[in-house]
Design a protein around this motif. Structure first.
Motif, PDB file in Angstrom:
ATOM      1  N   GLY A 244      11.086 -16.068   5.230  1.00 27.53           N
ATOM      2  CA  GLY A 244      12.365 -15.379   5.175  1.00 27.53           C
ATOM      3  C   GLY A 244      12.276 -13.977   5.738  1.00 27.53           C
ATOM      4  O   GLY A 244      13.115 -13.566   6.552  1.00 27.53           O
ATOM      5  N   ASP A 245      11.262 -13.230   5.312  1.00 28.33           N
ATOM      6  CA  ASP A 245      11.110 -11.879   5.855  1.00 28.33           C
ATOM      7  C   ASP A 245      10.610 -11.913   7.287  1.00 28.33           C
ATOM      8  O   ASP A 245      10.879 -10.990   8.069  1.00 28.33           O
ATOM      9  CB  ASP A 245      10.169 -11.050   4.979  1.00 28.33           C
ATOM     10  CG  ASP A 245      10.889  -9.859   4.357  1.00 28.33           C
ATOM     11  OD1 ASP A 245      11.495  -9.088   5.117  1.00 28.33           O
ATOM     12  OD2 ASP A 245      10.864  -9.716   3.122  1.00 28.33           O
ATOM     13  N   LEU A 246       9.870 -12.953   7.651  1.00 24.79           N
ATOM     14  CA  LEU A 246       9.492 -13.113   9.054  1.00 24.79           C
ATOM     15  C   LEU A 246      10.744 -13.265   9.906  1.00 24.79           C
ATOM     16  O   LEU A 246      10.890 -12.619  10.955  1.00 24.79           O
ATOM     17  CB  LEU A 246       8.578 -14.326   9.211  1.00 24.79           C
ATOM     18  CG  LEU A 246       8.214 -14.743  10.643  1.00 24.79           C
ATOM     19  CD1 LEU A 246       7.564 -13.602  11.395  1.00 24.79           C
ATOM     20  CD2 LEU A 246       7.305 -15.971  10.624  1.00 24.79           C
ATOM     21  N   SER A 247      11.675 -14.112   9.464  1.00 26.96           N
ATOM     22  CA  SER A 247      12.921 -14.303  10.202  1.00 26.96           C
ATOM     23  C   SER A 247      13.732 -13.019  10.258  1.00 26.96           C
ATOM     24  O   SER A 247      14.222 -12.618  11.316  1.00 26.96           O
ATOM     25  CB  SER A 247      13.748 -15.407   9.537  1.00 26.96           C
ATOM     26  OG  SER A 247      14.995 -15.548  10.190  1.00 26.96           O
ATOM     27  N   SER A 248      13.856 -12.352   9.107  1.00 27.00           N
ATOM     28  CA  SER A 248      14.630 -11.111   9.066  1.00 27.00           C
ATOM     29  C   SER A 248      14.094 -10.095  10.053  1.00 27.00           C
ATOM     30  O   SER A 248      14.856  -9.429  10.761  1.00 27.00           O
ATOM     31  CB  SER A 248      14.588 -10.512   7.651  1.00 27.00           C
ATOM     32  OG  SER A 248      15.461 -11.194   6.789  1.00 27.00           O
TER      33      SER A 248
ATOM     34  N   VAL B 144       3.716 -10.211  -7.713  1.00 25.89           N
ATOM     35  CA  VAL B 144       3.003  -9.360  -6.761  1.00 25.89           C
ATOM     36  C   VAL B 144       2.458 -10.212  -5.620  1.00 25.89           C
ATOM     37  O   VAL B 144       2.571  -9.865  -4.439  1.00 25.89           O
ATOM     38  CB  VAL B 144       1.865  -8.576  -7.453  1.00 25.89           C
ATOM     39  CG1 VAL B 144       1.009  -7.849  -6.411  1.00 25.89           C
ATOM     40  CG2 VAL B 144       2.438  -7.563  -8.441  1.00 25.89           C
ATOM     41  N   GLY B 145       1.855 -11.375  -5.970  1.00 25.91           N
ATOM     42  CA  GLY B 145       1.331 -12.262  -4.935  1.00 25.91           C
ATOM     43  C   GLY B 145       2.426 -12.816  -4.052  1.00 25.91           C
ATOM     44  O   GLY B 145       2.295 -12.884  -2.828  1.00 25.91           O
ATOM     45  N   LEU B 146       3.551 -13.218  -4.658  1.00 22.96           N
ATOM     46  CA  LEU B 146       4.666 -13.763  -3.891  1.00 22.96           C
ATOM     47  C   LEU B 146       5.246 -12.708  -2.955  1.00 22.96           C
ATOM     48  O   LEU B 146       5.536 -12.983  -1.779  1.00 22.96           O
ATOM     49  CB  LEU B 146       5.745 -14.257  -4.865  1.00 22.96           C
ATOM     50  CG  LEU B 146       6.858 -15.135  -4.284  1.00 22.96           C
ATOM     51  CD1 LEU B 146       6.291 -16.432  -3.737  1.00 22.96           C
ATOM     52  CD2 LEU B 146       7.909 -15.432  -5.350  1.00 22.96           C
ATOM     53  N   ASN B 147       5.396 -11.487  -3.473  1.00 26.61           N
ATOM     54  CA  ASN B 147       5.920 -10.411  -2.626  1.00 26.61           C
ATOM     55  C   ASN B 147       4.916  -9.981  -1.566  1.00 26.61           C
ATOM     56  O   ASN B 147       5.303  -9.443  -0.522  1.00 26.61           O
ATOM     57  CB  ASN B 147       6.322  -9.222  -3.494  1.00 26.61           C
ATOM     58  CG  ASN B 147       7.621  -9.458  -4.237  1.00 26.61           C
ATOM     59  OD1 ASN B 147       8.569  -9.994  -3.668  1.00 26.61           O
ATOM     60  ND2 ASN B 147       7.668  -9.104  -5.512  1.00 26.61           N
ATOM     61  N   ALA B 148       3.622 -10.212  -1.831  1.00 25.47           N
ATOM     62  CA  ALA B 148       2.630  -9.943  -0.790  1.00 25.47           C
ATOM     63  C   ALA B 148       2.849 -10.888   0.387  1.00 25.47           C
ATOM     64  O   ALA B 148       2.772 -10.474   1.555  1.00 25.47           O
ATOM     65  CB  ALA B 148       1.220 -10.101  -1.350  1.00 25.47           C
ATOM     66  N   PHE B 149       3.151 -12.160   0.116  1.00 26.77           N
ATOM     67  CA  PHE B 149       3.465 -13.098   1.201  1.00 26.77           C
ATOM     68  C   PHE B 149       4.752 -12.688   1.901  1.00 26.77           C
ATOM     69  O   PHE B 149       4.879 -12.830   3.122  1.00 26.77           O
ATOM     70  CB  PHE B 149       3.585 -14.517   0.649  1.00 26.77           C
ATOM     71  CG  PHE B 149       2.282 -15.259   0.605  1.00 26.77           C
ATOM     72  CD1 PHE B 149       1.894 -16.076   1.651  1.00 26.77           C
ATOM     73  CD2 PHE B 149       1.435 -15.123  -0.477  1.00 26.77           C
ATOM     74  CE1 PHE B 149       0.688 -16.754   1.616  1.00 26.77           C
ATOM     75  CE2 PHE B 149       0.223 -15.785  -0.532  1.00 26.77           C
ATOM     76  CZ  PHE B 149      -0.161 -16.603   0.522  1.00 26.77           C
ATOM     77  N   ARG B 150       5.699 -12.198   1.110  1.00 28.51           N
ATOM     78  CA  ARG B 150       6.937 -11.714   1.717  1.00 28.51           C
ATOM     79  C   ARG B 150       6.662 -10.574   2.680  1.00 28.51           C
ATOM     80  O   ARG B 150       7.179 -10.551   3.803  1.00 28.51           O
ATOM     81  CB  ARG B 150       7.909 -11.254   0.623  1.00 28.51           C
ATOM     82  CG  ARG B 150       9.182 -10.656   1.182  1.00 28.51           C
ATOM     83  CD  ARG B 150      10.135 -10.189   0.092  1.00 28.51           C
ATOM     84  NE  ARG B 150      11.350  -9.652   0.687  1.00 28.51           N
ATOM     85  CZ  ARG B 150      12.398  -9.228   0.005  1.00 28.51           C
ATOM     86  NH1 ARG B 150      12.391  -9.268  -1.321  1.00 28.51           N
ATOM     87  NH2 ARG B 150      13.458  -8.755   0.629  1.00 28.51           N
ATOM     88  N   MET B 151       5.834  -9.616   2.267  1.00 25.47           N
ATOM     89  CA  MET B 151       5.552  -8.478   3.123  1.00 25.47           C
ATOM     90  C   MET B 151       4.661  -8.861   4.297  1.00 25.47           C
ATOM     91  O   MET B 151       4.756  -8.273   5.370  1.00 25.47           O
ATOM     92  CB  MET B 151       4.915  -7.347   2.313  1.00 25.47           C
ATOM     93  CG  MET B 151       5.826  -6.766   1.233  1.00 25.47           C
ATOM     94  SD  MET B 151       7.530  -6.469   1.804  1.00 25.47           S
ATOM     95  CE  MET B 151       7.270  -5.302   3.136  1.00 25.47           C
ATOM     96  N   MET B 152       3.806  -9.864   4.104  1.00 29.91           N
ATOM     97  CA  MET B 152       3.039 -10.361   5.249  1.00 29.91           C
ATOM     98  C   MET B 152       3.962 -11.015   6.265  1.00 29.91           C
ATOM     99  O   MET B 152       3.755 -10.902   7.477  1.00 29.91           O
ATOM    100  CB  MET B 152       1.956 -11.327   4.782  1.00 29.91           C
ATOM    101  CG  MET B 152       0.758 -10.644   4.144  1.00 29.91           C
ATOM    102  SD  MET B 152      -0.609 -11.773   3.790  1.00 29.91           S
ATOM    103  CE  MET B 152      -0.006 -12.582   2.317  1.00 29.91           C
ATOM    104  N   GLY B 153       5.004 -11.704   5.777  1.00 32.23           N
ATOM    105  CA  GLY B 153       6.003 -12.245   6.694  1.00 32.23           C
ATOM    106  C   GLY B 153       6.735 -11.139   7.416  1.00 32.23           C
ATOM    107  O   GLY B 153       6.973 -11.211   8.625  1.00 32.23           O
TER     108      GLY B 153
END
Length: 447
Positions: free
Chosen positions: A24-28, A150-159
């Motif tokens: 999602g953040d990758l797309s954004s 924290v782990g889930l948001n880490a994947f978000r920020m990696m995206g």
């Protein structure tokens, strides 16, 4: 938060689903990242719009669509969290199309092109609100564990950082290649074709999110009065802290990404390609920082991690601002700066999740949608104000795109925008974190 929830097994959010959430953040950031890093440059150097007009476009557009966010959050709370994947899937195509139109140069007159730029940017920002606010709230409904968030948001920020890496490293070469050259018409054509490719990719990635991310803890529909919900939120001190920190965070990010190309040309004496390298390094080091964020947070704790990363940013900004470094030393300090920003990036979302949970405990009212929408409003408002300031700094510095050598005055104003403004923002963040009571919001978030 109960012990049973805090010890939720990691299998509750499989790796495949975490990767899908990061998409999602990758797309954004394929499209939103393009607007953050290249839209001002596109307006001034490719579309040929005057910097004063650009300043007002950035401010008005961001301010207008920012106020879509509370409406989106209110509607989300009324419908309940279970509808989020469906919303994301349905808006994916509109997100891609409107993002593409921001970088399309129509065969209009000068004044009509200014109107087109403002109109398309406003519409894209509104669509971004309607898809990104539910996406942000989705993370709190996939798991209730602070550790796993924290782990889930880490994947978000990696995206997020992956999208920025793609945009920063490929944009300038792709524009030249797709346009067939470097003159103005060729750059316009190259930008349009490149934006079209990014739009198609963004649509596909949002589809991955909608089909693979599961709402395990959906918020129930809330029929509360809109003004009453705002009253509840206004009494949430943790939410106030989070939004103040996010406002300052995005002021620094908008300065860095929005002014990199100008700083590379005017201060470092390079070209757009050097600016692309600066952006690429920023996104790679930010990605690595986000990757190790949870590990560092587990060692230092939430508060100390926050304080350490902001303090390191202040040191790096100060060193770059007062030093006249060779490119090698510049990139060393710059890498430390952006790496620390990457480490801190998931912490803002974790603090926001805790603020929402605290509010639910105290009031018993679900405010997830509006809380996330206000957070998105803050980010847009911050970026709009920062873009407005940066464009006027270009005006004060008498910047023109056709110059090969820039005056000391132009270099000073651009340096102030690229380094001075985010330094002030970082210092304010540091003050907020250090002065906030240890038993308050930051002390209550556990790693």
């Amino acid at each position: 938060m109960s012990k049973a929830i805090d010890t939720l097994p990691e299998a509750g959010v499989p790796l495949r689903e975490k990767i899908a959430y990061g998409c999602g953040d990758l797309s954004s950031n394929l499209m939103w990242g393009m607007t953050s890093s290249y839209l001002m440059y596109f307006y001034t150097d490719i579309d040929g719009l005057p910097v004063t007009a650009v300043a007002w476009i950035l401010l008005v557009a961001r301010t207008f669509d920012a106020f879509c966010d509370p409406v989106v959050g209110w509607l989300l709370d009324r419908k309940g969290g279970i509808i989020i994947p469906k919303i994301i899937g349905r808006l994916s195509i509109a997100f891609g199309i409107t993002g593409f139109l921001c970088f399309y140069t129509p065969p209009f007159s000068f004044h009509l092109r200014i109107f087109w730029a403002a109109f398309t940017y406003i519409i894209f920002g509104a669509i971004y609100s309607f898809i990104n606010t539910p996406y942000g709230a989705l993370g709190t409904m996939m798991t209730r564990s602070i550790h796993h968030r924290v782990g889930l948001n880490a994947f978000r920020m990696m995206g997020c950082q992956s999208g920025q890496i793609i945009v920063s490293s490929l944009t300038i070469p792709a524009i030249f290649w797709l346009g067939g050259g470097t003159d103005l018409i060729q750059r316009q054509q190259g930008t349009t074709r490149y934006a079209f490719i990014l739009a198609l990719t963004s649509i596909a990635l949002w589809t991955v999110v909608s089909r693979n991310c599961h709402v395990r803890y959906p918020t129930p529909p809330t029929k509360q009065n809109f003004l009453r919900i705002l009253k509840y939120l206004s009494n949430n001190r943790t939410l106030w802290l989070c939004n103040c920190l996010v406002f300052l965070q995005f002021m620094g990010l908008a300065s860095l990404y929005g002014f990199s190309l100008y700083y590379a040309r005017a201060v470092l004496g390079g070209s757009e390609s050097l600016g692309s390298i600066i952006l690429t390094i920023a996104t790679i080091t930010g990605f690595l920082g986000a990757l190790f964020s949870q590990y560092i947070n587990n060692i230092l704790g939430f508060r100390k991690t926050f304080i350490s990363t902001i303090f390191l940013q202040i040191l790096c900004y100060t060193s770059l601002l007062i030093g006249n470094f060779h490119h090698t030393l510049f990139f060393c300090f710059f890498s430390l700066l952006t790496g620390s920003q990457g480490i801190a990036s998931p912490l803002y979302f974790t603090l926001l999740s805790s603020a929402i949970d605290d509010g639910l405990k105290k009031t018993g009212v679900n405010t997830t949608g509006i809380a996330y929408s206000l957070n998105t409003l803050v980010t847009k408002f911050s970026m709009g104000i920062t873009g407005f300031i940066l464009a006027f700094l270009l005006s004060y510095g008498q910047y023109t795109a056709d110059k090969a050598v820039f005056s000391i005055n132009t270099q000073k104003w651009i340096s102030d925008g690229f380094l001075g403004l985010p330094l002030v923002a970082a210092c304010l963040q540091f003050g907020l974190i250090v002065l906030w009571p240890r038993k308050g919001a930051l002390g209550s978030v556990r790693s």
